[in-house]
Write an enzyme that holds these catalytic residues in place. Structure first.
Site, mmCIF file in Angstrom:
data_model
loop_
_atom_site.group_PDB
_atom_site.id
_atom_site.type_symbol
_atom_site.label_atom_id
_atom_site.label_comp_id
_atom_site.label_asym_id
_atom_site.label_seq_id
_atom_site.Cartn_x
_atom_site.Cartn_y
_atom_site.Cartn_z
ATOM 1 C CG ASP A 370 -1.898 1.279 1.284
ATOM 2 O OD1 ASP A 370 -1.659 2.030 0.187
ATOM 3 O OD2 ASP A 370 -2.940 0.773 2.242
ATOM 4 N NE ARG A 445 -6.275 0.373 6.636
ATOM 5 C CZ ARG A 445 -5.346 -0.102 5.642
ATOM 6 N NH1 ARG A 445 -5.281 -0.579 4.917
ATOM 7 N NH2 ARG A 445 -3.840 -0.195 6.111
ATOM 8 C CG ASP A 480 -5.277 -5.531 2.004
ATOM 9 O OD1 ASP A 480 -6.431 -6.741 1.888
ATOM 10 O OD2 ASP A 480 -4.737 -4.622 2.713
ATOM 11 C CG MET A 481 -12.676 -6.870 0.444
ATOM 12 S SD MET A 481 -13.368 -6.509 2.321
ATOM 13 C CE MET A 481 -14.860 -6.766 1.548
ATOM 14 C CG ASP A 550 -2.846 -7.336 8.312
ATOM 15 O OD1 ASP A 550 -2.484 -7.939 7.124
ATOM 16 O OD2 ASP A 550 -3.790 -6.758 8.094
#
Ligand code: DGJ
Length: 736
Positions: A370, A445, A480-481, A550
């Site tokens: 990211d 987020r 990703d999500m 993660d």
């Protein structure tokens, strides 16, 4: 002929799906209702078992007034309905225009196909060659011909698996509302079974939960819009005495990445009903005339070799018949990902420095996570604006990829295509493109979810991502999500269809994945949703790798990877070595153990190599060499769990090649115990009379020694210590 249809005791239609090991049997009774007889070990019937008969009991409504010998209240149903004498959870619920929700389905016909059928718009398992799978379609019809349902079963020649799904067809003249459309139900004889599910949260996905069910209902599922960290679309059912190695176990997996639900239910009949499919919470679907609704596919596994046997069946089946990625049977490259090394704070020079060091150590793929696009220097902006940040990366992605390719490494990137930041240009242009119900929008987020139920949004994502993937030499994509869905609604759908949005979202997502993964077959896609929040069999149809969690702490990973292995093959689990103290737990574990745990999957690093000591760098070089030597074994080796990390201080994982000539095992000790036990573990599935050499220690052992006497050449010195063993067969029949 793996499907047999015969006449037993004048019962005309007895269906038997079988292979060498398993049988799935049901028959059509005199009221044309399909009744289950058996799912389990291969058997033959001489007569329809007596236990299927019902003897009149007070308080039980009968299916036909004149016949006190049959009620659905106790029958083992193939496809259960509400309101017609069965009080257990139904498979299908419908509201008709007249307000009624009562209907009967009766057997009409069957059809046999000599392959697996692909489901339209949904992921499904597949057969590759003629004869390896046979499909039976049973058509049930409603009395007033308002609807028909196809029950779709497939048996595979070489796997102890039945797949099931249902196709609901509106054959009438009026629309009706599907309130609930589960993929299957099955009534297992007996009760007091242990129900196993994989539960958790962000950072602690898929912890094994085992609980006994004597009466009532056990529901697990997700209403987050994704298959979720909270409950995997999986349930196992086994006897109290079933363990890793011994006993019968059933496993149920659902090929679905959205809201799912699994129910285990024990009612008056002392049988245990399992129903699974799309969660009926916030779901309904208007089916107009001549339309049909396909439920997701479920995979039903039977094992007579305990939970280990169940998992190995899932692993082999998913590898061979679910994942259609070209990478499914390819060794995975050793990767380095910059997320925990830099988070958003990086520039081109720093990336090049880390990449150079990685390439010297033998890393094969650099993944830029990211933060590479628009103004993305924190998680509060830019999702949707998929153009490269030239201040951070002068020359763009293409120049960076070329530079990394020159170092002999592949280049990959992170994307989060399903989301939009409210401050992005995309949101300014299309504020109606996100999910919203007309109520306030809840951020999570700092982001909103794009409305993938809309075809224009799907097409936008397909085009944008194609542009990104073509903009540089990209060999890998992390998809990703990072949030769950709230106030789910769509500006593009009629008011009366708003309950369809969650499922339409998933259908839209599958359309996108289908198109992009076929358009870019050479890209290794890794599925991710805040770690393992969408690690599910539906996604696995498209992708051969998943970011497991993660949480990169070695000990937490033991629990997570242990649970994940109940259904998913280790090679699909993305595992990275990170620094200590660990960013999620602050725990300190030895670098050896961090690697040993991560080696059992798609291996990589997620740390800043520039900050490591010479010793650590040397260790990493060795670890990468070891992985390259053993990784072929991960592709189709048989996987064994020895011990349970949440119960035992010492446990191990073992992978055995199909020919039993090569074995890797990782043994982990949780805590140092003063004056502690002398440990020994017994390996599994070796050739008794063969001689094996442990490659690092250069020491020989017989197969029978490793399996029956045990391996005890171990010494642990610290908490979270571990060892990796690599055995090769160096002689056959040494004791004949
Ligand atoms: C969540 C993922 O799980 C992480 O690995 C990382 O890619 C971040 N998202 C980036 O935002």
């Amino acid at each position: 002929m793996p499907i047999e249809i015969k006449n037993i005791n004048n019962i005309e239609k007895f269906f038997h799906l079988y292979n060498k090991n398993i049988s799935y049997m049901f028959y059509i009774n005199k009221y044309f209702v399909p009744i289950n007889i058996h799912f389990g070990k291969r058997a033959e019937l001489q007569n329809i078992p007596d236990s299927m008969k019902y003897y009149n009991r007070p308080y039980t409504p009968c299916y036909r007034e004149e016949d006190s010998e049959f009620t659905l209240e106790t029958a083992c149903m193939e496809y259960s309905l509400f309101g017609i004498t069965d009080f257990r959870p139904p498979t299908l619920s419908i509201s008709f225009e007249n307000g009624s929700n009562v209907f009967e389905l009766a057997y009409k016909k069957y059809e046999i196909l000599h392959s697996k059928v692909n489901l339209k718009g949904l992921p499904s398992t597949f057969s590759k060659n003629d004869g390896e799978a046979t499909t039976l379609i049973i058509t049930l019809e409603e009395r007033d011909k308002r609807l028909a349902v196809d029950l779709i079963y497939t048996i595979f020649e070489k796997h102890n698996v039945i797949t099931r799904s249902a196709l609901i067809k509106n054959t009438g003249i009026e629309s009706f509302i599907i309130e609930e459309a589960m993929s299957f139900s099955i009534d297992l004889k007996g009760f007091g079974y242990d129900i196993i599910n994989l539960a958790g949260a962000w950072g602690r996905e898929r912890h094994v939960d085992r609980t006994r069910l004597y009466t009532g209902e056990r529901n697990i599922g997700s209403v987050t819009g994704a298959s979720s960290h909270i409950q995997s679309p999986f349930m196992a059912v086994c006897l109290e005495e079933t363990n890793e190695k011994y006993g019968e176990a059933y496993g149920f997996g659902l090929l679905y990445s959205g809201n799912h639900k699994f129910t285990a239910y024990v009612g008056t009949s002392f049988s245990t009903r399992i129903v699974a499919g799309i969660n009926n919470k916030n779901f309904s679907w208007i089916l107009d005339k001549e339309e049909s609704f396909q439920t997701p596919e479920a995979v039903l596994v039977y094992s007579e070799n305990g939970l280990g046997g169940m998992s190995r069946t899932f692993h082999n089946f998913f590898r061979e018949h679910l994942c259609r990625s070209l990478f499914a049977d390819k060794i995975r490259p050793v990767l380095i990902n910059n997320w925990e090394a830099t988070y958003f704070d990086f520039n081109r020079d720093e990336i090049i420095e880390i990449a150079e060091q990685a390439s010297n150590l033998g890393v094969e793929l650099f993944v830029l996570d990211d933060g590479w696009f628009a103004d993305r220097n924190a998680d509060n902006c830019s999702l949707g604006d998929w153009y490269v940040n030239l201040t951070k990366l002068p020359g763009g992605l293409s120049s960076l990829a070329n530079e990394i390719n020159k170092m002999g490494m592949q280049f990959g990137i992170w994307v989060e295509p399903e989301m939009v930041s409210p401050t992005s240009n995309l949101y300014k242009e299309h504020s109606d493109w996100c999910l919203h119900s007309g109520y306030c929008n809840y951020l999570s987020r700092n982001q909103l979810v794009l409305d993938l139920s809309r075809e224009d949004v799907q097409n936008y994502i397909i085009d944008k991502m194609s542009e990104v993937f073509l903009s540089a030499n990209i060999s890998y994509v992390k998809w990703d999500m990072n949030r769950y869905m709230t106030n789910v609604g769509s500006a593009a759908l009629a008011t009366k269809r708003q309950r369809e949005v969650s499922h339409r979202y998933i259908l839209g997502l599958y359309r996108i994945l289908d198109i992009l993964t076929q358009k870019f077959p050479y890209i290794l896609f890794e599925g991710c949703a805040g770690g393992g929040g969408r690690f599910d069999p539906g996604f696995m149809h498209y992708m051969a790798q998943f970011w497991t969690s993660d949480d990169t702490d070695a000990w937490e990973r033991c629990l997570i990877q242990y649970g994940t292995s109940f259904i998913f093959p280790p090679i699909f689990m993305g595992n990275h070595v990170s620094i200590v103290p660990n960013h999620q737990t602050n725990r300190i574990t030895p670098i050896k153990t961090r690697a040993n745990i991560a080696l059992m999957g798609a291996f990589g690093y997620e740390l800043d190599l520039r900050k490591l000591t010479a010793y650590e760098l040397e260790e990493i070089k060795i670890q990468i060499d070891v992985y390259k030597e053993i990784r072929k074994l991960l592709l189709d080796g048989n996987y064994y769990r020895i011990g349970n990390p949440s119960l035992d201080n010492l446990f191990a994982w073992q992978i055995v090649s199909k020919d039993k000539n090569e074995i890797i095992a990782v043994i982990v000790q949780k805590m140092m115990i003063p004056n502690g036990p002398k440990y020994s573990i017994r390996l599994e599935d070796l050739k008794e009379d063969a001689l094996y050499k442990e490659m690092k220690r250069d020491k020989g052992y017989t197969g029978s020694q490793l399996m029956y006497v045990g391996f005890d050449d171990m010494e642990f010195k610290v908490d979270f210590d571990s060892m990796l063993l690599h055995f090769k067969c160096i002689g056959e029949d040494v004791y004949e």
